[in-house]
Design a protein around this motif. Structure first.
Motif, PDB file in Angstrom:
ATOM      1  N   UNK A  75       0.502  -1.065   0.163  1.00 29.42           N
ATOM      2  CA  UNK A  75      -0.238   0.305  -0.322  1.00 29.42           C
ATOM      3  C   UNK A  75       0.957   1.312   0.381  1.00 29.42           C
ATOM      4  N   UNK A  76       0.451   2.493  -0.829  1.00 31.85           N
ATOM      5  CA  UNK A  76       1.269   3.601  -0.774  1.00 31.85           C
ATOM      6  C   UNK A  76       1.740   3.840   0.649  1.00 31.85           C
ATOM      7  N   UNK A  77       0.653   4.323   1.320  1.00 33.18           N
ATOM      8  CA  UNK A  77       0.266   5.093   1.855  1.00 33.18           C
ATOM      9  C   UNK A  77      -0.287   4.619   3.431  1.00 33.18           C
ATOM     10  N   UNK A  80      -4.674   0.776   3.770  1.00 32.21           N
ATOM     11  CA  UNK A  80      -5.782   0.357   2.530  1.00 32.21           C
ATOM     12  C   UNK A  80      -6.805   0.633   2.248  1.00 32.21           C
ATOM     13  N   UNK A  81      -7.449   1.104   3.734  1.00 37.09           N
ATOM     14  CA  UNK A  81      -9.081   1.683   3.314  1.00 37.09           C
ATOM     15  C   UNK A  81      -9.568   2.477   2.269  1.00 37.09           C
ATOM     16  N   UNK A  82      -8.267   3.539   1.521  1.00 40.67           N
ATOM     17  CA  UNK A  82      -7.931   4.650   0.709  1.00 40.67           C
ATOM     18  C   UNK A  82      -7.458   3.943  -0.759  1.00 40.67           C
ATOM     19  N   UNK A  83      -7.460   2.746  -1.354  1.00 37.41           N
ATOM     20  CA  UNK A  83      -6.926   2.485  -2.674  1.00 37.41           C
ATOM     21  C   UNK A  83      -5.730   2.256  -2.999  1.00 37.41           C
TER      22      UNK A  83
END
Length: 409
Positions: A75-77, A80-83
């Motif tokens: 996950x980029x940030x 996981x909840x925001x895509x």
């Protein structure tokens, strides 16, 4: 006047095209080796990064925390909840369909890119991550075990293969597809058999963490300090002698000269009169107050007790170095291991000459923070081979040693 080209040159027209057609298969094979195998190696490395961290975290904090770490790796940030707009994942996913001519000619198929074009592990319930395998199936994504020497282990796995996922036990992604390899001379298999052209390359990643004895620890940080609401367990300004460690340590007294007193007499000493611990490693020399120059004298008992309390985390736990006996020759007063204890009821006596507290041993403790299986400091002064062997022997036989996860695979 234009001269006619000799007939021997006319007979050679088209040679380059024929040679290129022959060499193209070799060029595709070379590109497959560099690019396709590069994708395979990239996918395996990304999967290995995820399972390495998950194995360590699983041994520290359990299956759910291990799975969270896998999700964070892809996950980029770390949310996981925001895509994941940057599409972090374990290698590419491509679809091959259609084509022209002979259906066995894989290079003629068309490539389509799915919406999710990188592999992210997904549980059977639709949640991201690998399966927690609560039943502890031996082939699961997460497996708790015990090493041959009796220490806890934690294994994590990821795979991209033709194997079907098993709900609640294991996940599986599609094999890594070949691109340039489809134009090479790799032969297709008979129907039903495995073929890298048709099915892609199988990639697996496995990590095993094992609890091992701690070799070094950092400083203890009190609750609310350094933006850590619960603080951080770490080294306390106390050391305990090897022979006293297995005895009764429930009630400890700190004298003004820095000696630690227990039910059996002197059990150790203070390493810092200010009540604050320091980074400590195996083999480090911790001289007693009488061996220091000048001798260690605690002039402010109230300040010592206050610092000791203020530098404890919410759990009240801290790490205490265990030192060799004065009779242990050249390794006397050297740290032979680290233990975990809990302090309570820290008080200054009415006459202000001593500090007392209750000490509780934490047995079979696996450190979740601020501890390492490698040395933070070089052993100084250096030891001879004989003395190092004795240090190592005492380290490996010390009961109730603090443990920490270390990768063994």
């Amino acid at each position: 006047m234009r001269l006619a080209r000799p007939s021997r040159y006319r007979r050679r027209r088209g040679y380059v095209l024929i040679l290129f057609a022959l060499f193209a298969f070799g060029l595709f094979a070379l590109a497959a080796l560099v690019i396709d195998m590069g994708f395979v190696r990239l996918s395996q490395r990304q999967m290995q990064t995820a399972v390495d961290g998950a194995a360590l975290e699983g041994l520290r904090n359990g299956r759910e925390e291990a799975n969270k770490l896998v999700v964070y790796v892809f996950d980029d940030d770390l949310d996981a909840a925001n895509g994941d707009p940057r599409n972090f994942g374990a290698g590419p996913i491509l679809n091959f369909e259609g084509g022209v001519g002979d259906p066995t000619f894989a290079a003629s198929q068309l490539i389509s890119v799915p919406t999710s074009h990188v592999y992210k592990p997904m549980q059977s319930n639709g949640e991201p991550g690998i399966e927690t395998n609560e039943l502890n199936d031996a082939d699961g994504d997460m497996v708790k075990g015990v090493s041959p020497d009796g220490q806890p282990t934690f294994t994590t796995r990821m795979k991209r293969s033709r194997e079907s996922p098993v709900p609640g036990i294991s996940t599986s992604g599609p094999p890594v597809p070949l691109l340039f390899g489809r134009g090479s001379l790799i032969q297709l298999s008979t129907p039903g058999d495995y073929s890298p052209l048709q099915h892609g390359i199988t990639v697996r990643a496995t990590a095993i963490a094992q609890a091992t004895r701690v070799k070094s620890v950092g400083k203890s940080i009190g609750a609310g300090k350094a933006e850590l609401p619960d603080g951080l367990a770490g080294a306390l300004p106390l050391v305990i002698m090897r022979s006293s460690w297995e005895g009764d340590l429930s009630s400890v007294t700190v004298n003004i000269d820095g000696t630690l007193m227990g039910a059996s007499g002197t059990i150790g000493h203070v390493t810092n009169k200010d009540g604050i611990g320091e980074v400590t490693s195996l083999g480090q020399v911790c001289e007693s107050s009488t061996e220091k120059d000048p001798p260690l004298i605690i002039e402010d008992m109230d300040g010592f007790a206050t610092a000791l309390m203020d530098n404890l985390p919410t759990s009240r736990a801290g790490y205490v170095p265990i030192i060799a006996e004065p009779t242990d020759g050249n390794i006397a007063n050297r740290v032979i291991g680290i233990a975990c204890v809990e302090l309570a009821d820290i008080n200054v006596t009415p006459d202000g000459t001593t500090v007392t507290f209750r000490l509780t041993k934490q047995t079979d403790k696996i450190a979740t923070e601020n501890a390492s299986a490698i040395l933070a400091k070089a052993i100084a002064p250096p030891l001879s081979d004989v003395d190092f062997d004795l240090l190592w022997q005492l380290h490996n036989s010390l009961p109730y040693s603090l443990l920490t996860p270390a990768l063994v695979r």
